[in-house]
Design an enzyme around this catalytic site. Structure first.
Site, PDB file in Angstrom:
ATOM      1  N   LYS A  22     -43.150 -47.014 -18.317  1.00 52.62           N
ATOM      2  CA  LYS A  22     -42.547 -47.007 -19.135  1.00 52.62           C
ATOM      3  C   LYS A  22     -42.274 -48.225 -19.206  1.00 52.62           C
ATOM      4  O   LYS A  22     -41.932 -48.977 -20.256  1.00 52.62           O
ATOM      5  CB  LYS A  22     -41.408 -45.936 -18.130  1.00 52.62           C
ATOM      6  CG  LYS A  22     -39.745 -46.261 -19.238  1.00 52.62           C
ATOM      7  CD  LYS A  22     -38.608 -45.804 -18.272  1.00 52.62           C
ATOM      8  CE  LYS A  22     -37.967 -46.088 -16.790  1.00 52.62           C
ATOM      9  NZ  LYS A  22     -37.213 -47.351 -17.542  1.00 52.62           N
ATOM     10  N   ASN A  23     -41.896 -48.775 -18.039  1.00 55.13           N
ATOM     11  CA  ASN A  23     -41.446 -50.241 -17.597  1.00 55.13           C
ATOM     12  C   ASN A  23     -42.388 -51.790 -18.327  1.00 55.13           C
ATOM     13  O   ASN A  23     -42.079 -52.559 -18.286  1.00 55.13           O
ATOM     14  CB  ASN A  23     -41.318 -50.750 -15.988  1.00 55.13           C
ATOM     15  CG  ASN A  23     -39.542 -49.947 -16.091  1.00 55.13           C
ATOM     16  OD1 ASN A  23     -38.806 -49.430 -16.271  1.00 55.13           O
ATOM     17  ND2 ASN A  23     -39.865 -49.899 -14.611  1.00 55.13           N
ATOM     18  N   CYS A 126     -23.917 -49.916 -14.658  1.00 51.82           N
ATOM     19  CA  CYS A 126     -25.206 -49.595 -14.848  1.00 51.82           C
ATOM     20  C   CYS A 126     -25.091 -49.072 -12.883  1.00 51.82           C
ATOM     21  O   CYS A 126     -24.659 -50.052 -12.493  1.00 51.82           O
ATOM     22  CB  CYS A 126     -25.725 -50.383 -14.751  1.00 51.82           C
ATOM     23  SG  CYS A 126     -27.802 -49.625 -14.080  1.00 51.82           S
ATOM     24  N   ARG A 131     -26.177 -55.777 -11.719  1.00 50.05           N
ATOM     25  CA  ARG A 131     -27.279 -55.803 -12.677  1.00 50.05           C
ATOM     26  C   ARG A 131     -26.908 -56.907 -13.446  1.00 50.05           C
ATOM     27  O   ARG A 131     -26.732 -56.456 -14.748  1.00 50.05           O
ATOM     28  CB  ARG A 131     -28.135 -54.675 -13.085  1.00 50.05           C
ATOM     29  CG  ARG A 131     -28.899 -54.035 -11.845  1.00 50.05           C
ATOM     30  CD  ARG A 131     -29.426 -52.501 -12.583  1.00 50.05           C
ATOM     31  NE  ARG A 131     -30.807 -52.969 -12.732  1.00 50.05           N
ATOM     32  CZ  ARG A 131     -31.430 -51.807 -13.255  1.00 50.05           C
ATOM     33  NH1 ARG A 131     -31.482 -50.463 -13.838  1.00 50.05           N
ATOM     34  NH2 ARG A 131     -32.841 -52.323 -13.274  1.00 50.05           N
ATOM     35  N   ASP A 316     -38.051 -48.972  -7.093  1.00 49.63           N
ATOM     36  CA  ASP A 316     -38.718 -48.257  -7.457  1.00 49.63           C
ATOM     37  C   ASP A 316     -38.839 -46.562  -6.514  1.00 49.63           C
ATOM     38  O   ASP A 316     -38.857 -45.679  -7.490  1.00 49.63           O
ATOM     39  CB  ASP A 316     -39.327 -47.775  -8.894  1.00 49.63           C
ATOM     40  CG  ASP A 316     -38.738 -48.759 -10.501  1.00 49.63           C
ATOM     41  OD1 ASP A 316     -36.973 -49.120  -9.898  1.00 49.63           O
ATOM     42  OD2 ASP A 316     -38.466 -49.442 -11.329  1.00 49.63           O
ATOM     43  N   ARG A 408     -35.621 -40.001 -18.998  1.00 51.21           N
ATOM     44  CA  ARG A 408     -35.663 -40.998 -19.636  1.00 51.21           C
ATOM     45  C   ARG A 408     -37.040 -41.522 -18.787  1.00 51.21           C
ATOM     46  O   ARG A 408     -38.145 -42.764 -19.849  1.00 51.21           O
ATOM     47  CB  ARG A 408     -34.351 -41.750 -18.743  1.00 51.21           C
ATOM     48  CG  ARG A 408     -33.062 -41.241 -19.257  1.00 51.21           C
ATOM     49  CD  ARG A 408     -32.459 -42.710 -19.198  1.00 51.21           C
ATOM     50  NE  ARG A 408     -32.890 -44.124 -18.924  1.00 51.21           N
ATOM     51  CZ  ARG A 408     -32.843 -44.703 -18.073  1.00 51.21           C
ATOM     52  NH1 ARG A 408     -31.950 -44.724 -16.796  1.00 51.21           N
ATOM     53  NH2 ARG A 408     -33.485 -45.544 -17.725  1.00 51.21           N
TER      54      ARG A 408
HETATM   55  C1  UD1 Z   1     -37.154 -53.747 -13.765  1.00 50.62           C
HETATM   56  C2  UD1 Z   1     -37.467 -52.567 -13.910  1.00 50.62           C
HETATM   57  C3  UD1 Z   1     -36.977 -51.750 -12.865  1.00 50.62           C
HETATM   58  C4  UD1 Z   1     -36.970 -52.423 -11.374  1.00 50.62           C
HETATM   59  C5  UD1 Z   1     -37.049 -53.716 -11.879  1.00 50.62           C
HETATM   60  C6  UD1 Z   1     -37.073 -54.386 -10.042  1.00 50.62           C
HETATM   61  C7  UD1 Z   1     -37.419 -51.837 -16.107  1.00 50.62           C
HETATM   62  C8  UD1 Z   1     -37.071 -51.385 -17.289  1.00 50.62           C
HETATM   63  N1  UD1 Z   1     -36.753 -52.656 -15.051  1.00 50.62           N
HETATM   64  O1  UD1 Z   1     -35.834 -54.116 -13.384  1.00 50.62           O
HETATM   65  O2  UD1 Z   1     -36.987 -50.352 -13.002  1.00 50.62           O
HETATM   66  O3  UD1 Z   1     -36.403 -51.468 -10.589  1.00 50.62           O
HETATM   67  O4  UD1 Z   1     -37.271 -54.465 -12.567  1.00 50.62           O
HETATM   68  O5  UD1 Z   1     -38.532 -54.278 -10.253  1.00 50.62           O
HETATM   69  O6  UD1 Z   1     -38.878 -53.018 -16.447  1.00 50.62           O
HETATM   70  N2  UD1 Z   1     -30.804 -60.487 -11.605  1.00 50.62           N
HETATM   71  C9  UD1 Z   1     -29.749 -61.043 -11.103  1.00 50.62           C
HETATM   72  N3  UD1 Z   1     -29.481 -62.016 -12.672  1.00 50.62           N
HETATM   73  C10 UD1 Z   1     -30.241 -61.857 -13.700  1.00 50.62           C
HETATM   74  C11 UD1 Z   1     -31.310 -60.420 -13.724  1.00 50.62           C
HETATM   75  C12 UD1 Z   1     -31.594 -59.711 -12.420  1.00 50.62           C
HETATM   76  O7  UD1 Z   1     -28.996 -60.997 -10.045  1.00 50.62           O
HETATM   77  O8  UD1 Z   1     -29.729 -62.137 -14.847  1.00 50.62           O
HETATM   78  C13 UD1 Z   1     -30.992 -59.654 -10.464  1.00 50.62           C
HETATM   79  C14 UD1 Z   1     -30.793 -58.078 -10.505  1.00 50.62           C
HETATM   80  O9  UD1 Z   1     -29.534 -57.801  -9.792  1.00 50.62           O
HETATM   81  C15 UD1 Z   1     -31.229 -57.140  -9.406  1.00 50.62           C
HETATM   82  C16 UD1 Z   1     -32.512 -58.683  -8.955  1.00 50.62           C
HETATM   83  O10 UD1 Z   1     -32.341 -59.676  -9.628  1.00 50.62           O
HETATM   84  O11 UD1 Z   1     -30.468 -57.537  -7.930  1.00 50.62           O
HETATM   85  C17 UD1 Z   1     -33.802 -57.927 -10.450  1.00 50.62           C
HETATM   86  O12 UD1 Z   1     -33.734 -57.346 -10.830  1.00 50.62           O
HETATM   87  P1  UD1 Z   1     -34.508 -57.430 -11.691  1.00 50.62           P
HETATM   88  O13 UD1 Z   1     -35.440 -57.404 -11.125  1.00 50.62           O
HETATM   89  O14 UD1 Z   1     -33.961 -58.080 -13.583  1.00 50.62           O
HETATM   90  O15 UD1 Z   1     -34.554 -56.012 -12.470  1.00 50.62           O
HETATM   91  P2  UD1 Z   1     -34.724 -55.292 -14.408  1.00 50.62           P
HETATM   92  O16 UD1 Z   1     -36.185 -56.165 -14.794  1.00 50.62           O
HETATM   93  O17 UD1 Z   1     -33.473 -55.111 -15.102  1.00 50.62           O
END
Ligand code: UD1
Length: 429
Positions: A22-23, A126, A131, A316, A408
């Site tokens: 999915k990701n 969320c 996030r 995850d 999902r």
């Molecule tokens: C993706 C995955 C999710 C997985 C996560 C971590 C998808 C669709 N989802 O989520 O399943 O759990 O990676 O492996 O691929 N953060 C910030 N600012 C930002 C962006 C992120 O502070 O602008 C923080 C987030 O709150 C979190 C950390 O960075 O604490 C990691 O987030 P991120 O790696 O971006 O996760 P996702 O891409 O949302």
């Protein structure tokens, strides 16, 4: 609303085919916005999130054709999508759609890169922590986009196009890396992404972008270099297998005991989780068809695990591991470092009679000899499936409510498990 009913106690024996990730599928579909040509994606899982993203892309004017099965295709073969973003009719991604799936915010990157403008709703709250998208915004600003926030929307403009830059992420972010990578492919000049996420899904997207004509090196390492090109073209790409689905079923087998072949799984995508499972007492064998997981006789040993970016133990799989540890012979410690608040499953796992204490980022789990089935409620995607794992080993009946979270991210979960002997059924309505 559909529910899942499980009668626990059966061992799992047989074969489980692993679906496309999915990701990876979601950002790959979004990457189709970067070109006027058709991007063909094979092995796309049939999931609610994929269907929703089809709608979101459709709103931008993207045509998506789902090819039928071909002779020789197996029952579980993922779908093939032909995605054509020849004409982008609308650069706005509305709140009603983006609020349903956070990853849809990522459309901002190809839209600003190719159309030089985008208006994308902020994703909003969320269930697992705040996030934010501040780092995604930072990355686009580094590439020369002007961003303002108005009425809950991020409005991005880059009248002369994006320009290559150095983007140094203060923390590892998968979403930030996807956005920076996609945007940089069409920026003029060179972009360096430092402290980039190394997750296999980033590598899969980079591989696809390279097939589309992008000049990318270093994906899978903390420094990715992108030489911008004027245009990308069509390509054909197969989505890599889902490492989280793989790890989830591996934990289910470790929980119930038995012997299951995870067909199509790739061990290098989840080595850290396989190591933890081996430590917990499962036997892991890698073979030509994927990974075989077995646990016979011996009980479950406790483990101490901290989640971390790839190649560390994935956040995850944290909830699923916790479900497994509820039945370990001793005390386990699981620390969550990626997301705050990602412990919603703890109170639902307690309904099975498990003993879990939370202290900040760390959960201490005292294994119990027996779990008992209970009515439980799914809260988020990975938490939901941890309840299924607990239920498979619990005495008596469990009813998992609100399973749209499972739909999902897990393709035909109840069919895959019942084919291996689990007593599990979906109750519609
Ligand atoms: C993706 C995955 C999710 C997985 C996560 C971590 C998808 C669709 N989802 O989520 O399943 O759990 O990676 O492996 O691929 N953060 C910030 N600012 C930002 C962006 C992120 O502070 O602008 C923080 C987030 O709150 C979190 C950390 O960075 O604490 C990691 O987030 P991120 O790696 O971006 O996760 P996702 O891409 O949302």
């Amino acid at each position: 609303m559909d529910r899942i009913r499980i009668i626990g106690g059966n061992k799992l024996e047989g074969t489980i085919p692993i679906s496309g990730a999915k990701n990876a599928a979601l950002p790959l579909m979004i990457a189709a916005l970067l070109t006027e040509d058709t991007l063909i994606l094979d092995n796309v899982p049939r999931l609610a999130d994929v269907a929703l993203l089809q709608r979101i892309l459709g709103n931008h004017g993207v045509d998506i054709m789902s090819a039928g099965k071909r002779p020789g295709d197996t029952e579980y073969q993922g779908q093939t999508l032909h995605i054509s973003a020849k004409t982008i009719i609308d650069t706005t991604a509305p709140y009603e759609l983006v609020s349903k799936m956070r990853a849809s915010f990522w459309v901002i990157a190809p839209l600003i890169a190719r159309m030089h403008e985008a208006k994308v709703s902020l994703p909003g709250g969320c269930a697992i922590g705040t996030r934010p998208v501040d780092l995604l915004i930072m990355a686009l600003e580094k590439l020369g986009a002007e961003l303002t926030i108005d009425g809950g929307y991020v409005i991005a403009r880059a009248p002369g196009g994006l320009k290559g830059a150095t983007i140094d992420f203060p923390k590892v972010t998968v979403s930030g890396t996807h956005v920076a990578l996609m945007a940089a492919t069409l920026a003029s000049g060179t972009t360096i992404i430092d402290n980039a996420a190394c997750e296999p899904e980033i590598v899969d997207v980079a591989d696809c972008l390279i097939k589309m004509g992008a000049k990318i090196s270093g994906a899978g390492t903390p420094r990715i270099t992108v030489e911008g090109v004027a245009k990308l073209h069509g390509a054909r790409h197969t989505v890599l297998p889902d490492r989280i689905e793989t790890g989830t079923y591996a934990m289910a087998v470790a929980m119930t005991g038995g012997d299951v072949q995870l067909s199509g799984a790739r061990p290098e995508l989840l080595q850290s989780a396989l190591d933890v499972l081996a430590q917990a007492g499962a036997t892991i064998t890698v073979n030509n068809d994927g990974i075989r997981v077995a646990r016979n006789g011996a009980g479950i040993s406790p483990v101490t695990v901290t989640t971390a970016p790839f190649p560390g133990f994935p956040t995850d799989l944290q909830a699923q591991l916790m479900a497994l540890m509820t039945r370990a012979k001793g005390t386990s410690h699981i620390t969550e470092t990626i997301f705050e608040n990602r412990f919603m499953h703890v109170q639902e796992l307690a309904r099975f009679g498990s003993r879990i204490q939370l202290d900040g980022e760390t959960a201490t789990i005292d294994g119990v000899a027996k779990l008992r089935g209970a009515p439980v409620m799914a809260t988020d995607l990975r938490a939901s499936v941890s309840l299924v794992i607990a239920a498979l080993a619990a005495e008596g009946e469990t009813m998992v409510n609100r399973i749209y979270h499972l739909d999902r991210g897990f393709e035909r979960l109840e069919e895959k498990l019942s084919a291996c002997g689990a007593q599990i059924e979906r109750i519609s309505g």
